[in-house]
Each structure stands twice: as C-alpha cells, then as structure tokens.
Design an enzyme around this catalytic site. Structure first.
Site, short mmCIF file in Angstrom:
data_model
loop_
_atom_site.label_atom_id
_atom_site.label_comp_id
_atom_site.label_asym_id
_atom_site.label_seq_id
_atom_site.Cartn_x
_atom_site.Cartn_y
_atom_site.Cartn_z
CE LYS A 106 39.53 30.40 37.12
NZ LYS A 106 38.09 30.50 36.82
CG ASP A 161 35.98 30.57 39.43
OD1 ASP A 161 37.06 31.14 39.69
OD2 ASP A 161 35.87 29.69 38.57
CG ASP A 220 44.68 43.73 42.03
OD1 ASP A 220 45.75 44.36 42.19
OD2 ASP A 220 43.77 44.10 41.27
#
Ligand code: C5P
Length: 223
Positions: free
Chosen positions: A61, A59, A64
């Site tokens: 997240k 995880d 970019d």
C-alpha cells in the site's frame, strides 16, 4: 474464471513456507504484506516465488512521494510480480511506480503489475476513502493501472467501481473473516478478477481443505 489470491499474512517464515507448500496447488496467486515481510525480510518474497512459481503480489500500500515510491518499487519488483499502491497521494506517485515497473518489464520481459487501491474493505474505509473512491477509480482508469483493489464487503460499491474501471482487473478482499459473501461477489466479478482470502484459509483448522473448498467454489461458479 475468477481467481483465488491467498493473503499470506502470517508472521512466521517457516509457517509461511509450509503453508504455501501445502496449498499452492489450489490457489492462483499469493499476496504478501507487511506482517510477513517485516517478520521475515524481503527475501521471503523471492523464496515463495521460487518455491511456488505462482504470481506473487506485494501488498505494501505504497503511499509516498514519487522518489520514495520509486525506491520501494525498485526493491519490491525485483522479486515480486506486482505491487499494491495507494492512489490518494496523487497520480504522480502512482506514475513513479509504473515507471519502475516498465523498466523491469523491458529488462526481464516479464509483466510487473501496478495495482491501485480504490476503497478498502474494513468499516473505517467509509470514513475517508469511500467518498473519494469513485474518483480514485477514474484515475486508475486514466493511468491504465494493471489492477485495482475494491471491497468484497460492499457488493454495491464493488459494482459501482467495476463499472468505472471497465476492463481493469479487480482484486477484491473481504471474503471470509471480514464477512463478505462469496456468491454476491462472484455475480459481480469476471474472469480476469481475483478474490483475496486470508484468515479464512490460513487461520482455519485445515488450511489445505479451506483452500481446496474455495477453489472448488470458484470452479463451480465458473461452470
Ligand atoms: O484475512 P483477510 O481475508 O481479511 O485478509 C484480507 C487481506 O486483504 C489482508 O491482507 C488485508 O490487508 C488486505 N486488504 C483488505 N482491504 C483492502 C486492501 C487490502 O482487506 N482494501
């Protein structure tokens, strides 16, 4: 049957390894995030995978530009079975991760999941994420990601998001420490979906017993 994913957000390598040793038989998958990787290094992902042989999802997240997302995905999916990314940065950023996942799949003949966040489970998610969450769910469907993250803390939102994504599996955090009601959520989720439980297991007095209890509740609900 709804599956149980442990959010292993402890910040100590030995604690993490002891914990999974004790409870891995009661869980279906393990979610590893920044607290553990930043304290123990990325190798912890491989160590936990080798030790438990459970599905391991990172995880991170990821949010970019595509070329940086590619690099993060390359490092992560070398060990992990899946990676969680954000969709609000745009579909090209998600597609960059999907491209790397495909490359690993071809090379290893092993599924690598790309899981996209739609709406987070904490109170602040209503501020910026909730207004765009339905759109994110639509994008997740178009991109045919392998899973989406949607909140157990808001069953009505979980229902709405599930309706949009159809058969894309949901992984849903918020049960336990964040106040989500297990029964309400289990009435919505289906057999390919997961609940994520972290603190209610690893911070409880007896993590083994808590994990067992959750596994039994899931079994009971699934008949
Ligand atoms: O301890 P707790 O059960 O609240 O842990 C929930 C886990 O799910 C944490 O690892 C948190 O970072 C993660 N998560 C979340 N809400 C999201 C996405 C991930 O709580 N939308």
């Amino acid at each position: 049957m709804v599956k149980l994913m442990l959010a292993l957000d402890v910040m100590d390598k030995n604690k993490a390894l002891t914990m999974v040793d004790e409870i891995s038989k009661y869980i279906d998958a393990i979610k590893i995030g920044y607290p553990l990787v930043l304290s123990s290094g990325l190798d912890i992902v491989k160590e936990i995978k080798d030790k438990t042989n459970k599905e391991v999802i990172c995880d991170f997240k990821v949010a970019d530009i595509p070329s940086t997302n590619e690099k993060i995905a390359k490092l992560t999916l070398n060990y992990a079975d899946g990676i969680i990314c954000h969709g609000f940065v745009g579909r090209d950023s998600v597609e960059a991760i999907q491209k790397i996942a495909k490359q690993y799949e071809i090379k290893t003949h092993h599924k690598k999941k790309v899981i996209m966040v739609t709406e987070m489970s904490h109170p602040g998610a209503v501020e910026f994420m909730q207004p765009i969450a339905d759109k994110l769910a639509e994008v997740a469907k178009i991109l045919n990601v392998d899973g989406i993250v949607a909140p157990s803390t808001r069953p009505e939102r979980l229902t709405k998001i599930k309706k949009i994504v159809g058969n894309i599996p949901i992984i849903s955090p918020g049960i336990g420490a964040q106040g989500g009601e297990l029964n309400a959520v289990l009435d919505i989720l289906g057999e390919d979906d997961y609940i994520i439980v972290g603190r209610a297991i690893y911070k409880s007095e007896n993590p083994k017993e808590s994990a067992y209890k959750y596994s039994m509740l899931l079994k009971g609900h699934n008949g």
